[in-house]
Structure formats: structure tokens, C-alpha cells
Design a protein around this motif. Sequence first.
Motif, mmCIF file in Angstrom:
data_model
loop_
_atom_site.group_PDB
_atom_site.id
_atom_site.type_symbol
_atom_site.label_atom_id
_atom_site.label_comp_id
_atom_site.label_asym_id
_atom_site.label_seq_id
_atom_site.Cartn_x
_atom_site.Cartn_y
_atom_site.Cartn_z
ATOM 1 N N SER A 45 0.831 -1.206 0.000
ATOM 2 C CA SER A 45 0.000 0.000 0.000
ATOM 3 C C SER A 45 0.865 1.256 0.000
ATOM 4 O O SER A 45 0.572 2.228 -0.709
ATOM 5 C CB SER A 45 -0.928 0.003 1.221
ATOM 6 O OG SER A 45 -1.854 -1.068 1.148
ATOM 7 N N ARG A 46 1.936 1.232 0.790
ATOM 8 C CA ARG A 46 2.841 2.386 0.834
ATOM 9 C C ARG A 46 3.537 2.578 -0.513
ATOM 10 O O ARG A 46 3.659 3.698 -1.011
ATOM 11 C CB ARG A 46 3.871 2.214 1.943
ATOM 12 C CG ARG A 46 3.310 2.380 3.357
ATOM 13 C CD ARG A 46 4.421 2.500 4.377
ATOM 14 N NE ARG A 46 5.207 1.278 4.471
ATOM 15 C CZ ARG A 46 4.918 0.258 5.261
ATOM 16 N NH1 ARG A 46 3.841 0.293 6.027
ATOM 17 N NH2 ARG A 46 5.686 -0.818 5.297
ATOM 18 N N ASP A 47 3.987 1.477 -1.091
ATOM 19 C CA ASP A 47 4.682 1.566 -2.379
ATOM 20 C C ASP A 47 3.745 2.079 -3.469
ATOM 21 O O ASP A 47 4.140 2.882 -4.322
ATOM 22 C CB ASP A 47 5.230 0.191 -2.782
ATOM 23 C CG ASP A 47 6.362 -0.272 -1.872
ATOM 24 O OD1 ASP A 47 6.880 0.561 -1.101
ATOM 25 O OD2 ASP A 47 6.709 -1.470 -1.932
ATOM 26 N N LEU A 48 2.513 1.623 -3.441
ATOM 27 C CA LEU A 48 1.532 2.048 -4.442
ATOM 28 C C LEU A 48 1.211 3.525 -4.280
ATOM 29 O O LEU A 48 1.140 4.277 -5.260
ATOM 30 C CB LEU A 48 0.278 1.193 -4.304
ATOM 31 C CG LEU A 48 -0.767 1.304 -5.424
ATOM 32 C CD1 LEU A 48 -0.150 0.949 -6.766
ATOM 33 C CD2 LEU A 48 -1.934 0.369 -5.127
ATOM 34 N N SER A 49 1.018 3.951 -3.035
ATOM 35 C CA SER A 49 0.748 5.363 -2.773
ATOM 36 C C SER A 49 1.908 6.233 -3.228
ATOM 37 O O SER A 49 1.715 7.282 -3.853
ATOM 38 C CB SER A 49 0.502 5.562 -1.273
ATOM 39 O OG SER A 49 0.316 6.928 -0.974
ATOM 40 N N ASP A 50 3.122 5.785 -2.928
ATOM 41 C CA ASP A 50 4.308 6.529 -3.329
ATOM 42 C C ASP A 50 4.383 6.645 -4.850
ATOM 43 O O ASP A 50 4.697 7.722 -5.386
ATOM 44 C CB ASP A 50 5.556 5.828 -2.788
ATOM 45 C CG ASP A 50 6.779 6.723 -2.812
ATOM 46 O OD1 ASP A 50 6.736 7.807 -2.197
ATOM 47 O OD2 ASP A 50 7.781 6.346 -3.449
ATOM 48 N N ALA A 51 4.084 5.557 -5.535
ATOM 49 C CA ALA A 51 4.138 5.551 -6.999
ATOM 50 C C ALA A 51 3.146 6.543 -7.591
ATOM 51 O O ALA A 51 3.468 7.272 -8.543
ATOM 52 C CB ALA A 51 3.860 4.137 -7.518
ATOM 53 N N VAL A 52 1.943 6.591 -7.044
ATOM 54 C CA VAL A 52 0.931 7.521 -7.544
ATOM 55 C C VAL A 52 1.374 8.968 -7.317
ATOM 56 O O VAL A 52 1.236 9.819 -8.196
ATOM 57 C CB VAL A 52 -0.434 7.248 -6.872
ATOM 58 C CG1 VAL A 52 -1.440 8.341 -7.250
ATOM 59 C CG2 VAL A 52 -0.960 5.878 -7.285
ATOM 60 N N HIS A 53 1.933 9.241 -6.151
ATOM 61 C CA HIS A 53 2.407 10.596 -5.856
ATOM 62 C C HIS A 53 3.535 11.008 -6.806
ATOM 63 O O HIS A 53 3.554 12.154 -7.301
ATOM 64 C CB HIS A 53 2.892 10.687 -4.414
ATOM 65 C CG HIS A 53 1.799 10.926 -3.422
ATOM 66 N ND1 HIS A 53 1.336 12.188 -3.119
ATOM 67 C CD2 HIS A 53 1.056 10.062 -2.677
ATOM 68 C CE1 HIS A 53 0.368 12.106 -2.225
ATOM 69 N NE2 HIS A 53 0.175 10.832 -1.929
ATOM 70 N N LEU A 54 4.467 10.109 -7.073
ATOM 71 C CA LEU A 54 5.572 10.429 -7.972
ATOM 72 C C LEU A 54 5.080 10.642 -9.394
ATOM 73 O O LEU A 54 5.536 11.550 -10.102
ATOM 74 C CB LEU A 54 6.618 9.312 -7.942
ATOM 75 C CG LEU A 54 7.390 9.129 -6.630
ATOM 76 C CD1 LEU A 54 8.395 7.999 -6.771
ATOM 77 C CD2 LEU A 54 8.105 10.406 -6.233
ATOM 78 N N LEU A 55 4.146 9.813 -9.821
ATOM 79 C CA LEU A 55 3.580 9.964 -11.161
ATOM 80 C C LEU A 55 2.862 11.297 -11.296
ATOM 81 O O LEU A 55 2.969 11.984 -12.320
ATOM 82 C CB LEU A 55 2.625 8.804 -11.450
ATOM 83 C CG LEU A 55 2.078 8.696 -12.877
ATOM 84 C CD1 LEU A 55 3.218 8.570 -13.878
ATOM 85 C CD2 LEU A 55 1.146 7.491 -12.990
#
Length: 222
Positions: A45-55
Motif C-alpha cells: 500500500s505504501r509503495d503504491l501510494s508513493d508511486a501515484v504521488h511520484l507519477l
Amino acid sequence: MVNKAIVEGQRASVVEAQVSRVAAEGSSTHAHLTALLSATGPAASRDLSDAVHLLCAVHGRHPGLTDLAHAACTAGDARDWLREAADAFDRERLYLVRLTSAIGPMPSTSGSVQTENALLGQRHAIETLARSERRGCALGASVALVQDWSAFRTLLNHAANRSGIEAPACTLPSAGSVALAISAAIDSPASERALNFGAEQLLLQHRGLLDLMEARAAARIG
């Protein structure tokens, strides 16, 4: 007089090469994207959230690549296609921004200064491609964005599903439309090289973004 059949054959080969390039070098082939789509648990969940923020940090701002490319393009089929792509990507941007807001804060990760510098570099590189005076470069980058976005759209939809958010339909130009845009823009070896360069560089930026997501995920484990 140039043989029309030869010209059409050359244009078709450029389109095929672009499709093959995205299939071989696009974001869908990156190991971290596969990991994000298949992982479970709190870390996922953290990795997915981070990915969305970076994108969102790279593609969530206006004007974006397609907007800038459209503004600089002269009249013709390529400009019409860029207008269609820019309008559709506006809707993708709204979805990305809305999802970023709903998914929660960006996970705390070491190396925030390095991350911001990397994102700044990516935004600058993409803007440079969009403003390029080389005929075909901005279109090549825009075409690659539209083609490669399907991989990121899968990621966004996955994040939306986990967050209970309804994903809107994607209205980006179809593969047939992309092929017509490329064909309309290629009128010389120089424009073909420029289109290829723009596409290659955009895909390189996307892979760099996925590398950054992967490195930040590893840092959170460490």
C-alpha cells in the motif's frame, strides 16, 4: 517523382517501429511495475501510494507534454491529433490528481532532496522535448506518452480499486489514430529521426521514474 507506394511503406515501417519500441522499452516491461500490481500487505500500500504521488509530480501539472506540443505545432493532421491527445490527457490528469489526493499522504522515505531533484530533472527533460524545434520530436514524445500511458493507467486503476475509487474511462487516442498522426508528421529522414528521438527519450524518462519508485521502495525496507 517519389513513388507513393514507397512513401507509404516507409511511413508504415515507422509506425511499426514505434509500436515495437513501446512494447520492448515501455513501462509495462519494468519489473517494479509488475511488483506494484502484484504485491499485497501494508508495504504494498505504501509503495503504491508513493508511486501515484511520484507519477502525479511528473504528469499531474498543467500545461503538460501534449499541451505544450500542441501549442507549438503548426496546422495539419499532426496538430489536430495533438489537440485530441491534449484534451484526453486533461481528463487523465484530473483522474491522477483526484486519486493522489484520495490515496493519502506520500510515504515518508529517506532521500527526499534527491527525489525532488530527480523529479525536477524529469519535468525539465519532458518540457524540453515538448518545446523542441526539431520537427517530429514533440510529436514523437507525445505519441510515446499516449502509448505508454496504458501501463500507468493500469497502475492507477489498481490503486483506485484498492482505495474504493471509481476509475473513469480512458479516452486517449486509439492505436489507429496514433498511426495516422505519425504518418502525417513523417515527411523526411530528419523528421523521422526526430520522432524516434522524442519517443525514445520519453520512454527513458518513464523508466527513470519507475527506477526512482523502486529505489524509494527499497529505502523504506532498509
